[in-house]
Design an enzyme around this catalytic site. Structure first.
Site, PDB file in Angstrom:
ATOM      1  N   ARG A  75       5.793  -0.926  -0.205  1.00  0.00           N
ATOM      2  CA  ARG A  75       7.260  -0.856  -0.150  1.00  0.00           C
ATOM      3  C   ARG A  75       7.851   0.019  -1.255  1.00  0.00           C
ATOM      4  NH1 ARG A  75       5.893  -5.127   2.461  1.00  0.00           N
ATOM      5  NH2 ARG A  75       4.359  -5.204   0.827  1.00  0.00           N
ATOM      6  N   THR A  76       7.430  -0.253  -2.496  1.00  0.00           N
ATOM      7  CA  THR A  76       8.084   0.434  -3.607  1.00  0.00           C
ATOM      8  C   THR A  76       7.823   1.929  -3.524  1.00  0.00           C
ATOM      9  OG1 THR A  76       7.746  -1.563  -4.907  1.00  0.00           O
ATOM     10  CG2 THR A  76       8.387   0.411  -6.115  1.00  0.00           C
ATOM     11  N   LYS A 104     -10.744  11.345 -15.242  1.00  0.00           N
ATOM     12  CA  LYS A 104     -11.444  12.167 -16.244  1.00  0.00           C
ATOM     13  C   LYS A 104     -11.144  11.672 -17.641  1.00  0.00           C
ATOM     14  CE  LYS A 104     -10.780  16.334 -13.422  1.00  0.00           C
ATOM     15  NZ  LYS A 104     -10.041  17.603 -13.379  1.00  0.00           N
ATOM     16  N   ARG A 125       4.343   3.148 -11.714  1.00  0.00           N
ATOM     17  CA  ARG A 125       3.825   1.776 -11.649  1.00  0.00           C
ATOM     18  C   ARG A 125       2.499   1.755 -12.389  1.00  0.00           C
ATOM     19  NH1 ARG A 125       3.374  -2.160  -6.505  1.00  0.00           N
ATOM     20  NH2 ARG A 125       5.581  -2.323  -7.046  1.00  0.00           N
ATOM     21  N   HIS A 153       9.928  -5.580 -13.087  1.00  0.00           N
ATOM     22  CA  HIS A 153       9.991  -4.690 -11.926  1.00  0.00           C
ATOM     23  C   HIS A 153      11.491  -4.445 -11.707  1.00  0.00           C
ATOM     24  CE1 HIS A 153       9.229  -2.789  -8.201  1.00  0.00           C
ATOM     25  NE2 HIS A 153       8.378  -3.635  -7.656  1.00  0.00           N
TER      26      HIS A 153
END
Ligand code: NCD
Length: 326
Positions: A75-76, A104, A125, A153
């Site tokens: 969703r986000t 890396k 995120r 959030h």
């Protein structure tokens, strides 16, 4: 995407407030006051009306968003992409960091400083609490947190607040019950903090090991909220104006036996909903994994699908605001 010729520009009623978002990072809901929230919800209303009337606008034409996700998301991430595209902007999507230079050994500050060479705004995120603050320290472009571990959030908190406002017509003096994994649930942390500004009564419903962190409880009490805790949904079902249900966050448990013991603690069923107020909102940030029975979905009080849609309008509003175009 539909053509956007002639789409009206978003007009703010308060130029000072617009100025206060320009170039700003969005890393915690603690940074907002009520006027900020009123502003962003008003812009979200305008975004909703644009999308419903014409689908899109060219407000952010020529702007680029880097969408950087170190944790899973449906969703986000997709609502940020949709939000940017509906504003006429472009997106660099980085969802499998295993395929990027992170594998890396590149550090977060270096990845951020790379992406801001190409993008005007970065959505991040990350599994670590405070990662978005770190990113914001290194970046000269706005960083918008899309969730930092078990911390916050903020954009979900904003869309949840907006959903309560649109479902119930007010934010003042409500009784809000949060149910489930209140310890690890970052969406709960953000929403509870936002609701402290509106004189809410908040009841936290969880098993003992998943209680709301003490620090957040203290913040709410200091802000003058009535704060209660219980293990039983039955204690709130008849009085709550909002029941906000969350998933037990499996990925945050070191010992999966502990998760197994609490994962099925709550299930909202039609039988339970029969006892709830006729005007109330049942919410969930989603994904759900059994906390709300599918038979509840047709109940008009089940707001979780509308809540998801609201996420796109709030994210359109935030992107436009931090880029100085709201
Ligand atoms: C939430 C999250 O990622 O914290 N999901 C979302 O963004 N809508 C809730 C969850 O994963 O349970």
């Amino acid at each position: 995407m539909r053509s956007v010729e002639g789409t009206p520009k978003v007009v703010s009623l308060n130029p000072d407030r617009r100025q206060s978002f320009y170039g700003r990072d969005i890393v915690s809901v603690k940074q907002f006051d009520r006027e900020d929230l009123a502003f962003i919800m008003q812009v979200a209303d305008e975004m909703r009306s644009i999308v419903r009337r014409v689908g899109a606008t060219d407000l952010l034409k020529g702007y680029v968003l880097a969408n950087l996700f170190y944790e899973p998301s449906t969703r986000t991430s997709s609502s940020f992409i949709a939000a940017m595209q509906r504003l006429g902007g472009a997106v660099i999507p980085i969802h499998g960091v295993q395929y990027s230079s992170v594998t890396k050994g590149e550090s977060l500050p270096d990845t951020i400083r790379t992406l801001e060479c190409y993008a005007d705004v970065i959505v991040l995120r990350h599994p670590e609490v405070g990662a978005s603050e770190v990113a914001a320290r290194y970046a000269s472009k706005p960083i918008i947190s899309a969730g930092d571990g078990v911390g916050e959030h903020p954009t979900q908190g904003l869309l949840d607040l907006y959903t309560i406002q649109t479902e119930l017509g007010t934010l003042e003096g409500l009784h809000v019950a949060m149910v489930g994994d209140l310890k690890h649930g970052r969406t709960v942390h953000s929403l509870a903090r936002l609701l402290r500004l509106y004189g809410t009564r908040q009841t936290f419903v969880s098993p003992d090991i998943l209680r709301l962190p003490e620090e957040i409880k203290q913040e709410l009490i200091e802000a003058g909220c009535v704060v209660e805790e219980t293990e039983r949904v039955e204690d709130v079902i008849e009085t709550a104006d909002v029941i906000y249900v969350t998933r037990v966050q499996k990925e945050r448990f070191a010992d999966l036996h502990v998760y197994e013991a609490v994962k099925d603690y709550y299930e909202i069923t039609p039988q339970l909903m029969a006892r709830a107020k006729p005007k109330m909102a049942l919410m969930h940030p989603l994904p759900r994994v059994g906390e709300i029975h599918y038979d509840v979905d047709d109940d008009p009080r089940a707001a979780y699908f509308r809540q998801m849609e609201n996420g796109m309008y709030i994210r359109m509003a935030l992107l436009a605001a931090v880029l100085g175009k709201a």
